[in-house]
Write a protein that holds these residues in place. Structure first.
Motif, PDB file in Angstrom:
ATOM      1  N   LEU A   1       0.715  -1.340   0.259  1.00 20.84           N
ATOM      2  CA  LEU A   1      -0.048   0.534  -0.253  1.00 20.84           C
ATOM      3  C   LEU A   1       0.927   0.864   0.230  1.00 20.84           C
ATOM      4  N   VAL A   2       0.266   2.391  -0.497  1.00 22.05           N
ATOM      5  CA  VAL A   2       0.923   3.277  -0.785  1.00 22.05           C
ATOM      6  C   VAL A   2      -0.043   4.641  -0.850  1.00 22.05           C
ATOM      7  N   ASN A   3       0.828   5.729  -0.382  1.00 19.06           N
ATOM      8  CA  ASN A   3      -0.279   6.750   0.041  1.00 19.06           C
ATOM      9  C   ASN A   3       1.458   8.153   0.367  1.00 19.06           C
ATOM     10  N   GLY A   4       1.142   8.477  -0.969  1.00 18.25           N
ATOM     11  CA  GLY A   4       1.927   9.520  -1.120  1.00 18.25           C
ATOM     12  C   GLY A   4       3.601   8.953  -0.900  1.00 18.25           C
ATOM     13  N   THR A   5       4.724   9.845   0.604  1.00 19.54           N
ATOM     14  CA  THR A   5       5.614   8.991   0.497  1.00 19.54           C
ATOM     15  C   THR A   5       5.641   8.031   1.602  1.00 19.54           C
TER      16      THR A   5
ATOM     17  N   ARG B   1       6.811  14.023  -7.241  1.00 21.23           N
ATOM     18  CA  ARG B   1       7.106  13.928  -6.314  1.00 21.23           C
ATOM     19  C   ARG B   1       8.716  14.255  -5.910  1.00 21.23           C
ATOM     20  N   LYS B   2       9.241  14.794  -4.747  1.00 22.64           N
ATOM     21  CA  LYS B   2      10.009  15.265  -4.812  1.00 22.64           C
ATOM     22  C   LYS B   2      11.497  14.163  -4.843  1.00 22.64           C
ATOM     23  N   THR B   3      12.262  14.434  -4.487  1.00 27.80           N
ATOM     24  CA  THR B   3      13.735  13.643  -5.060  1.00 27.80           C
ATOM     25  C   THR B   3      14.907  13.691  -4.271  1.00 27.80           C
TER      26      THR B   3
ATOM     27  N   LEU C   1      10.923  15.274  -9.021  1.00 32.63           N
ATOM     28  CA  LEU C   1      10.804  14.295 -10.525  1.00 32.63           C
ATOM     29  C   LEU C   1       9.697  15.465 -11.266  1.00 32.63           C
ATOM     30  N   GLN C   2      10.345  15.980 -12.906  1.00 36.45           N
ATOM     31  CA  GLN C   2       9.382  16.161 -13.775  1.00 36.45           C
ATOM     32  C   GLN C   2       8.729  15.475 -14.670  1.00 36.45           C
TER      33      GLN C   2
ATOM     34  N   ALA D   1      -0.227  10.518 -14.042  1.00 37.00           N
ATOM     35  CA  ALA D   1       1.614  10.170 -14.371  1.00 37.00           C
ATOM     36  C   ALA D   1       1.849   9.544 -12.565  1.00 37.00           C
ATOM     37  N   TYR D   2       1.343  10.675 -11.833  1.00 39.64           N
ATOM     38  CA  TYR D   2       1.804   9.767 -10.347  1.00 39.64           C
ATOM     39  C   TYR D   2       0.973   8.547 -10.157  1.00 39.64           C
TER      40      TYR D   2
END
Length: 345
Positions: A111-115, A256-258, A263-264, A317-318
């Motif tokens: 399961l994943v939500n955000g980070t 998301r932030k890397t 990440l664009q 994309a997300y």
């Protein structure tokens, strides 16, 4: 059980065996560990169920804060092994090694939500070299109900059904090309009304318009009566379709932030149709194409059963990019808890 998990966390990586845990954890007792690992009748399915429900409840609260949907990601992971006695061990592809090697492979769901992400379910993959050998299964004490050969997508669908029945909540399902290419899985998710965004390979063939399916007529006076359906329209490879896109056909999304900043991605959505050559009607899909902003961009392709205008470029994309987190959960489990270090049959 609590002492054992504490030992996995405390002991040095690669040295978390029962002897070391007994030394590191006060109140430890080696024979108790031996019984717990080898003979104790604790219910692993009930344990998995509770872990999944607890994770689901935590991420439900996180969803209220983050405002983003919760994903259910399926993927397999390999555990390199020696010998031939570990259950399911065989010469098979091991992603961790990038080649065919002697290993165990299991299908996992996260399961994943955000980070935030965590593994919540798993099923061991048994190759045919195991399911066809009663002697090996008997010696390893594999329960009778688990001896039938099942593909990895079949195992994934079983996990999805089990987790839905347990009451685990998620908004969409993701996975790599092994699962996105498998029609038994994708048709099963269609039937269950579950949204998915599953990766596919670049050579996947699609129709750019709904094809007209028909049964050819028998040629006058010769040959057998045709039994195979045909489509009037031609299919195209999705990578060939991509080469024809103009700069204006792409949208942009911050995913998301890397470690190197956001990440664009460039994103393109298009309605396509897929047909298995058997059904009376082709199935509509949204083809999600993303590529990185580099001189040699990395391009990813995914199919979704969501409509093309049901979600934005950024949302699709997300969904596609969140598969990154299942790899992170594998890294954490292997490097922190020694998930691949077990030496048991």
């Amino acid at each position: 059980a609590v002492d054992y998990v504490r030992g996995l966390l405390i002991c040095e990586k690669g040295h978390a065996n029962m002897e070391r845990i007994e030394e590191e954890v006060s109140s430890s007792e080696y024979r108790a560990y031996q019984h717990f690992i080898s003979n104790s009748k604790w219910d692993y399915e009930e344990l998995i169920s509770r872990i999944g429900l607890e994770a689901s409840n935590v991420l439900k609260e996180n969803k209220k804060i983050s405002g983003v949907p919760t994903g259910y990601i399926i993927d397999e992971s390999a555990h390199l092994k020696k010998g031939e006695h570990s259950v399911g061990v065989s010469n098979q592809y091991a992603g961790v090694a990038g080649k065919v090697d002697n290993c165990q492979v299991a299908v996992y769901s996260s399961l994943v939500n955000g980070t935030k992400a965590t593994v919540i379910n798993e099923k061991l993959f048994l190759p045919k070299s195991w399911t066809s050998s009663k002697h090996r299964c008997d010696k390893a004490k594999i329960p009778e109900q688990h001896r039938a050969y099942k593909t990895k997508p079949e195992l994934a669908l079983e996990m999805i059904d089990a987790d839905i029945e347990r009451g685990i909540e998620f908004d969409w399902i993701g996975g790599d090309g092994l699962y996105g290419h498998n029609r038994q899985l994708t048709y099963g998710l269609d039937k269950r009304g579950k949204l998915y965004v599953l990766d596919v390979h670049k050579d996947e063939l699609v129709y750019l318009e709904c094809p007209n399916i028909y049964m050819p007529e028998k040629k006058a006076g010769r040959g057998r009566k045709p039994k195979k359906l045909k489509a009037k329209e031609e299919r195209i490879r999705i990578d060939q379709y991509t080469t024809g896109l103009k700069q204006t056909d792409w949208g942009k999304a911050k995913v998301r932030k890397t470690a190197k900043g956001w990440l664009q991605l460039k994103v393109h959505l298009v309605e396509v149709w897929v047909w298995d050559g058997k059904e009376q009607k082709a199935r509509r899909r949204t083809l999600v194409i993303t590529k990185t902003n580099e001189n040699k961009p990395k391009i990813k392709y995914s199919f979704s059963n969501g409509k093309v205008d049901e979600y934005t470029c950024k949302q699709y994309a997300y969904f596609q990019a969140q598969r990154y987190w299942v790899e992170r959960t594998f890294d954490d489990c292997k490097n922190v808890l020694g998930m691949s270090d077990h030496q048991v049959r």
